[in-house]
Design an enzyme around this catalytic site. Structure first.
Site, PDB file in Angstrom:
ATOM      1  N   GLY A 189     -27.159  20.400  13.373  1.00 56.81           N
ATOM      2  CA  GLY A 189     -26.009  21.294  13.479  1.00 56.81           C
ATOM      3  C   GLY A 189     -25.261  21.275  14.786  1.00 56.81           C
ATOM      4  N   PRO A 232     -30.595  16.023  13.736  1.00 57.72           N
ATOM      5  CA  PRO A 232     -29.171  15.839  14.019  1.00 57.72           C
ATOM      6  C   PRO A 232     -28.556  14.801  13.087  1.00 57.72           C
ATOM      7  CG  PRO A 232     -30.481  14.610  15.606  1.00 57.72           C
ATOM      8  CD  PRO A 232     -31.462  15.366  14.730  1.00 57.72           C
ATOM      9  N   GLY A 233     -27.361  15.086  12.628  1.00 59.18           N
ATOM     10  CA  GLY A 233     -26.609  14.106  11.844  1.00 59.18           C
ATOM     11  C   GLY A 233     -25.345  13.779  12.602  1.00 59.18           C
ATOM     12  N   ARG A 234     -24.425  14.716  12.558  1.00 58.58           N
ATOM     13  CA  ARG A 234     -23.122  14.524  13.197  1.00 58.58           C
ATOM     14  C   ARG A 234     -23.226  14.041  14.647  1.00 58.58           C
ATOM     15  NH1 ARG A 234     -18.754  17.380  11.413  1.00 58.58           N
ATOM     16  NH2 ARG A 234     -20.197  18.847  10.481  1.00 58.58           N
ATOM     17  N   ARG A 264     -12.656  15.372   5.334  1.00 57.82           N
ATOM     18  CA  ARG A 264     -12.907  16.530   6.211  1.00 57.82           C
ATOM     19  C   ARG A 264     -11.649  17.348   6.500  1.00 57.82           C
ATOM     20  NH1 ARG A 264     -14.477  16.512  10.779  1.00 57.82           N
ATOM     21  NH2 ARG A 264     -15.844  18.311  10.590  1.00 57.82           N
ATOM     22  N   CYS A 307      -2.319  11.344  -4.554  1.00 57.33           N
ATOM     23  CA  CYS A 307      -1.318  12.132  -5.249  1.00 57.33           C
ATOM     24  C   CYS A 307      -1.644  13.620  -5.181  1.00 57.33           C
ATOM     25  CB  CYS A 307      -1.286  11.635  -6.697  1.00 57.33           C
ATOM     26  SG  CYS A 307      -0.053  12.402  -7.691  1.00 57.33           S
ATOM     27  N   GLU A 308      -1.729  14.144  -3.965  1.00 52.58           N
ATOM     28  CA  GLU A 308      -2.006  15.566  -3.755  1.00 52.58           C
ATOM     29  C   GLU A 308      -1.324  16.010  -2.465  1.00 52.58           C
ATOM     30  OE1 GLU A 308      -5.081  17.671  -4.820  1.00 52.58           O
ATOM     31  OE2 GLU A 308      -6.024  16.219  -6.179  1.00 52.58           O
ATOM     32  N   TYR A 352     -19.889  12.258   7.940  1.00 55.36           N
ATOM     33  CA  TYR A 352     -19.223  12.893   6.792  1.00 55.36           C
ATOM     34  C   TYR A 352     -17.840  12.274   6.569  1.00 55.36           C
ATOM     35  CZ  TYR A 352     -23.058  15.889   8.060  1.00 55.36           C
ATOM     36  OH  TYR A 352     -24.311  16.325   8.413  1.00 55.36           O
TER      37      TYR A 352
HETATM   38  C1  LIG Z   1     -26.663  18.511   6.988  1.00 54.18           C
HETATM   39  C2  LIG Z   1     -28.024  18.832   7.493  1.00 54.18           C
HETATM   40  C3  LIG Z   1     -28.406  18.443   8.780  1.00 54.18           C
HETATM   41  C4  LIG Z   1     -27.474  17.784   9.749  1.00 54.18           C
HETATM   42  O1  LIG Z   1     -26.423  18.580  10.158  1.00 54.18           O
HETATM   43  P1  LIG Z   1     -25.462  18.050  11.327  1.00 54.18           P
HETATM   44  O2  LIG Z   1     -24.508  19.142  11.520  1.00 54.18           O
HETATM   45  O3  LIG Z   1     -24.840  16.799  10.858  1.00 54.18           O
HETATM   46  O4  LIG Z   1     -26.325  17.830  12.535  1.00 54.18           O
HETATM   47  C5  LIG Z   1     -29.708  18.675   9.158  1.00 54.18           C
HETATM   48  N1  LIG Z   1     -30.598  19.288   8.339  1.00 54.18           N
HETATM   49  C6  LIG Z   1     -30.263  19.685   7.094  1.00 54.18           C
HETATM   50  C7  LIG Z   1     -31.286  20.329   6.255  1.00 54.18           C
HETATM   51  C8  LIG Z   1     -28.963  19.482   6.640  1.00 54.18           C
HETATM   52  O5  LIG Z   1     -28.621  19.892   5.417  1.00 54.18           O
END
Ligand SMILES: *Cc1c(COP(=O)(O)O)cnc(C)c1O
Length: 430
Positions: free
Chosen positions: A243, A286-288, A323, A354-355, A383
């Protein structure tokens, strides 16, 4: 224009790593996602380093949904990352990239019987989201003659400052088990034969630009750990999810650094576990933060129109980057072939879908644009492609990976045949 260190301007052209973005667009065609592998590696080292400097027993699980390209998984696997996986597809990608099953956590609030059986078969830990799921998992493990290590996903009832669609820890969210029911769930797991409760899991949301919600979350999870110890469960990991946000608006937005994040989270964690006399691993997902800024989306101007306002009509829309449309998200845009030309007027950068909502960037001061120009949409690595679609029957674009002077496809562009290949003719149609 403030650029991250892997982006630069030379001879009026935007560069990513050691590559000219306009040359990449010409060579591979547009639209085109371009990812700098070294930036992902740097991001991983920074985030993981900030945490492990304060507590060595940290495990980083890449949130697989942020970017699902296998090459990105390989990059992170080779850095030692595990993964937070949500589907059989994400399990397959993580395993194909060489991540050991024990480095994965199978998440999600709506798992199928096949998902549960897969976790059992592969020996993947499961974050269980409900007592109903717990019983199903226990039965699946029993049938296979195995035991599964689990955590429960805790709903911490924390309101975080982010877009409501990506706040996941609200009391009203579909995710997790409310604090008031969580102990009951662990007790039930203890009473079952084939599920072994060893962890605590939580994730409060995405694109969070303050650290206090994470510290609050850790306090909630320490409280859960205290209750668990009382019923005889010593947690071996506490997973605080992902997050951490990034500054999409570099000119005006302040985002916590990994050091800020670690300093907010780890001392609270350490105080809590010392008081409890336990030494669980600290997991983060972490993802983002790992992948977002590694990637630009290159898109070519098809035409320019001045009507109510001035539109730059480009060849990428919300089919490739949803996004802005879905979350009102802001992405910086740069005229890649005119990167040091003076700003001339406000443009809305609009896609081919087309939106009316197909707007990548609204009312941005950009140099005078013309058909053929290349626009780079920054911070598109999380994302972005992962949420793309074939809407309007548009094949998805290619993705390129850069490493030093090397540039290679990590996904070819889809073709019209790729659109029709899975379609089947019903027998009554001639
Ligand atoms: C989406 C998600 C993440 C990653 O969130 P980011 O904002 O991209 O860091 C981590 N854990 C869970 C369970 C998620 O659903």
């Amino acid at each position: 224009m403030i650029l991250p260190s892997h982006l630069s301007v030379r001879n009026g052209r935007l560069r990513i790593g050691e590559h000219d973005t306009v040359d990449l667009a010409d060579r591979f065609g547009t639209p085109l996602y371009v990812t700098d592998e070294e930036r992902i590696q740097d991001n991983f080292r920074r985030l993981s380093g900030a945490l492990t400097a304060r507590y060595p027993k940290v495990r980083v699980l890449y949130a697989a949904k942020a970017n699902g390209n296998l090459a990105v998984f390989r990059t992170l696997a080779s850095m030692g990352a595990g993964a937070d996986v949500f589907s059989a597809g994400e399990v397959a990608l993580a395993l194909a990239a060489g991540m050991p099953p024990a480095s994965l956590l199978f998440n999600g609030s709506s798992k199928t019987p096949a998902d549960l059986a897969l976790a059992v078969e592969k020996g993947i830990r499961v974050s269980v989201d409900s007592p109903d799921e717990l019983r199903q998992l226990d039965a699946a493990a029993g049938e296979a003659g195995k035991t599964v290590d689990i955590a429960f996903r805790v709903n911490p009832a924390i309101d975080v400052p982010t877009h409501p669609k990506i706040a996941t820890g609200l009391a009203t969210s579909k995710f997790g088990i409310p604090a008031g029911q969580i102990l009951h769930a662990y007790r039930e797991a203890l009473s079952l034969e084939h599920t072994n409760p060893i962890g605590i899991h939580c994730h409060i949301g995405s694109q969070i630009l303050a650290v206090e919600p994470f510290a609050h979350e850790v306090r909630v999870l320490i409280d859960v750990a205290r209750d668990l110890i009382d019923i005889g469960v010593e947690p071996s990991f506490i997973d605080i999810g992902g997050g951490l946000g990034i500054p999409y608006r570099r000119e005006t937005e302040r985002a916590p650094t990994p050091e800020d994040y670690a300093e907010a989270v780890v001392p609270v964690f350490l105080r809590g576990i010392r008081e409890l006399g336990i030494e669980p691993e600290l997991w983060v997902e972490p993802g983002r933060w790992l992948v977002a800024d590694s990637t630009v989306l290159l898109t070519r101007v098809n035409s320019v129109k001045t009507a109510h306002k001035t539109f730059a009509n480009v060849d990428a829309g919300f089919n490739l980057l949803v996004r802005p449309t879905m979350y009102d998200a802001y992405h910086e845009v740069v005229a890649a072939n005119k990167a040091d030309a003076p700003a001339a007027r406000e443009y809305s950068v609009t896609g081919p879908i087309c939106e009316t909502g197909d707007i990548l960037a609204k009312d941005r001061l950009l140099p005078e644009l013309a058909a053929g120009d290349i626009i780079a949409v920054l911070d598109a690595g999380a994302y972005g492609f992962a949420m793309s679609s074939q809407y309007n029957s548009r094949p998805r674009c290619a993705e390129v990976l850069l490493a030093g002077k090397k540039a290679a496809l990590m996904r070819r562009a889809e073709t019209i045949d790729d659109l029709t290949a899975p379609m089947v003719r019903p027998s009554w149609q001639a």
